[in-house]
Design an enzyme around this catalytic site. Structure first.
Site, PDB file in Angstrom:
ATOM      1  CG  MET A 113       7.825  24.247  -0.603  1.00  0.00           C
ATOM      2  SD  MET A 113       6.727  25.265  -1.583  1.00  0.00           S
ATOM      3  CE  MET A 113       5.763  26.085  -0.329  1.00  0.00           C
ATOM      4  CE  LYS A 130      -0.305  -0.158   5.039  1.00  0.00           C
ATOM      5  NZ  LYS A 130      -0.956  -0.850   6.149  1.00  0.00           N
ATOM      6  CE1 TYR A 146      11.284  32.300   3.940  1.00  0.00           C
ATOM      7  CE2 TYR A 146      11.653  29.948   3.743  1.00  0.00           C
ATOM      8  CZ  TYR A 146      11.271  31.151   3.180  1.00  0.00           C
ATOM      9  OH  TYR A 146      10.888  31.203   1.874  1.00  0.00           O
ATOM     10  NE  ARG A 178      -7.088   0.188  10.501  1.00  0.00           N
ATOM     11  CZ  ARG A 178      -5.862   0.096   9.997  1.00  0.00           C
ATOM     12  NH1 ARG A 178      -5.029   1.113  10.089  1.00  0.00           N
ATOM     13  NH2 ARG A 178      -5.448  -0.999   9.404  1.00  0.00           N
TER      14      ARG A 178
HETATM   15  C1  LIG Z   1      -0.124  -1.899   6.793  1.00  0.00           C
HETATM   16  C2  LIG Z   1      -0.733  -3.190   7.151  1.00  0.00           C
HETATM   17  C3  LIG Z   1       0.056  -4.341   7.358  1.00  0.00           C
HETATM   18  C4  LIG Z   1       1.570  -4.330   7.361  1.00  0.00           C
HETATM   19  O1  LIG Z   1       2.079  -3.820   8.580  1.00  0.00           O
HETATM   20  P1  LIG Z   1       3.652  -3.692   8.846  1.00  0.00           P
HETATM   21  O2  LIG Z   1       3.755  -3.218  10.247  1.00  0.00           O
HETATM   22  O3  LIG Z   1       4.161  -2.704   7.856  1.00  0.00           O
HETATM   23  O4  LIG Z   1       4.244  -5.037   8.627  1.00  0.00           O
HETATM   24  C5  LIG Z   1      -0.616  -5.541   7.549  1.00  0.00           C
HETATM   25  N1  LIG Z   1      -1.974  -5.587   7.582  1.00  0.00           N
HETATM   26  C6  LIG Z   1      -2.743  -4.495   7.430  1.00  0.00           C
HETATM   27  C7  LIG Z   1      -4.228  -4.614   7.501  1.00  0.00           C
HETATM   28  C8  LIG Z   1      -2.153  -3.256   7.230  1.00  0.00           C
HETATM   29  O5  LIG Z   1      -2.928  -2.176   7.099  1.00  0.00           O
END
Ligand SMILES: *Cc1c(COP(=O)(O)O)cnc(C)c1O
Length: 381
Positions: A321, A35, A273, A130
Site C-alpha cells: 500500500m 480536467k 506479500y 457518450r
Molecule cells: C479529455 C478530453 C480532451 C483532451 O484529450 P487528449 O487526448 O488528452 O488531448 C478533449 N476533449 C474532451 C471532451 C475531453 O474529454
C-alpha cells in the site's frame, strides 16, 4: 497530500508543449483541457502557465474543478465539459457544455429568473457514443439557440479514438461534424467556434482543427500515439519528436521518492506479500516509500524499474500500500535517503509514463493522473 512521493512539475516544459500546439494548429485558439487536476499536474499552476502562454479557454470536467480555478483568481473563460451545476455556472461565470434539451431549458429558465444571459457550447455525438446531440439534431439545436437567456458560443464534438493509430473512423466523425456545421449555418445559427481536435488530432489530423483545438495530454508532454505502448524497450526519442514542428514534446512530470531502508539479505530470502520474489543471491534490497495508495499500481509487482544512482533497478516482490522493494545489488554508492525515480530522468536513463502504461496494460493518462494526484507537488519555473 503529504505521502512519500514527490511530483516535480516543470512549468517551462508546459510552455514548450503549448508552443508546439500553437505551431501545429497555425495559432488557432487553444481550449486547454485541465480536467482531473490537469491530468494530475495541479490545475491552478498549470492553468496560470498556460494562460500566460496565450491559451484562450480552459476546460474542466466538473464545476467543482472550475470553482477551484476561480478561487485562485483565474478569470479566463472556463468550459465545463460534463456536469455543470446550474448555480455554479452563474456564480462562477462558467460555460457549460450542453448535451440535452433538458439542461438547456433549465438554464434558460434560471437565466431569465436572474435577468442574465449564459453562454453555452453544444456537444454533438459524431461517433463517441457518450454524450451529445445526434448529428441530425439541427432543429433541436436551433430551438435551443432561440431560448431566452442562452447564447450558443460554440459547437463541439469528441473523437472516440484518442490515439488515432487508424484515422479512418476519425475522418467519418469529421465528415459528420462538417455536415451538421453546414446545416446549422444554413439554418441561420450565428456561431463561429467549432472545435473537436484532441491531442492526437492536433498532431495528425489538420482537417479536424476547425476554429479552435482542444488538447490535453500533449500539453503534459506525451503523445497519445506513442510507439512505446507496444515497444519492448519503452521510450524512444521519436515518441516525442514531432517532425512537423522540429520540436520535442517535453514530459512535465517527474515523480520521485526516497529509499527508506537498505538491507543486505541472503540468497533464498522471500520479499514482500505472497513471497512472489525470492533472492537468488546475496542481495541489497531497498525499501522505497511508494505504493499503490500513491498510484503506483500493484500491477508493477515484479514488473517495473526505478532509477537509482543513474541506473535502472527492478521492483521485486509485490507492491504494498505504501511501500515497494527494489533490488540494488551491484549498485555502488547508494545510501538510505537517496532518491528513487519512478518517472523521470537520472543520468542517461529515462523512465516515462508510457513505459509504465505499457507494463500495466493501460495508457499514460491513467499513470499521470494516478501518480500525480497523490503526490506532493513541487513547481519549477
Ligand atoms: C479529455 C478530453 C480532451 C483532451 O484529450 P487528449 O487526448 O488528452 O488531448 C478533449 N476533449 C474532451 C471532451 C475531453 O474529454
Amino acid at each position: 497530500m503529504n505521502r512519500g512521493a514527490i511530483a516535480e512539475i516543470d512549468l517551462n516544459a508546459v510552455s514548450n508543449n503549448l508552443r508546439i500546439v500553437k505551431k501545429l494548429s497555425n495559432n488557432s485558439p487553444v481550449i486547454a483541457v485541465v480536467k482531473a487536476n490537469a491530468y494530475g499536474h495541479g490545475a491552478v499552476e498549470i492553468s496560470k502557465r498556460l494562460l500566460s502562454g496565450g491559451v484562450e479557454y480552459l476546460a474542466v470536467a466538473f464545476t467543482g474543478e472550475a470553482k477551484e480555478l476561480r478561487n485562485a483568481g483565474i478569470t479566463s473563460p472556463i468550459l465545463v465539459l460534463f456536469d455543470a451545476d446550474i448555480d455554479d455556472v452563474f456564480r462562477y461565470n462558467l460555460i457549460p457544455v450542453i448535451y440535452d434539451r433538458k439542461k438547456a431549458t433549465l438554464l434558460s429558465r434560471e437565466s431569465e429568473r436572474n435577468n442574465r444571459s449564459v453562454e453555452v457550447h453544444i456537444k454533438i455525438d459524431t461517433g463517441m457514443g457518450r454524450l451529445g446531440f445526434a448529428e441530425n439534431a439541427v432543429k433541436e439545436i436551433i430551438e435551443i439557440a432561440n431560448l431566452k437567456g442562452i447564447t450558443i458560443g460554440g459547437i463541439m464534438s469528441h473523437f472516440s479514438e484518442a490515439d488515432l493509430m487508424d484515422a479512418s473512423f476519425a475522418k467519418v466523425q469529421v465528415n459528420r461534424f462538417n455536415f451538421i456545421k453546414t446545416e446549422l449555418l444554413n439554418n441561420g445559427l450565428n456561431v463561429h467556434l467549432f472545435h473537436m481536435a484532441n491531442s492526437a488530432a492536433v498532431m495528425t489530423l489538420p482537417e479536424s482543427h476547425f476554429d479552435a483545438v482542444r488538447p490535453g495530454l500533449m500539453l503534459y508532454g506525451y503523445s497519445p500515439i506513442t510507439s512505446a505502448m507496444d515497444s519492448p524497450t519503452g521510450y524512444q526519442v521519436s515518441d516525442y519528436y514531432l517532425p512537423a514542428t522540429g520540436h520535442l514534446l517535453q514530459p512535465v512530470m517527474t515523480v520521485k521518492t526516497k529509499i527508506l531502508s537498505l538491507r543486505r539479505l541472503p540468497s533464498g530470502t522471500p520479499i514482500s506479500y505472497g513471497r512472489t520474489f525470492i533472492t537468488k543471491r546475496s542481495s541489497l534490497i531497498g525499501v522505497v516509500s511508494i505504493g499503490y495508495a500513491d498510484g503506483f499500481s500493484r500491477r508493477f509487482s515484479n514488473n517495473a524499474e526505478l532509477l537509482v544512482a543513474g541506473r535502472r533497478v527492478p521492483v521485486v516482490g509485490r507492491v504494498c500500500m505504501d511501500l515497494a522493494m527494489i533490488d540494488l545489488t551491484g549498485i555502488e554508492h547508494v545510501d538510505e535517503g537517496d532518491d528513487a525515480v519512478i518517472i523521470g530522468r537520472q543520468g542517461n536513463e529515462f523512465i516515462d509514463a508510457a513505459e509504465l502504461a505499457r507494463r500495466a496494460d493501460t495508457i499514460p493518462y491513467e499513470i499521470l493522473t494516478s501518480l500525480g494526484n497523490m503526490a506532493k507537488k513541487i513547481y519549477n519555473n
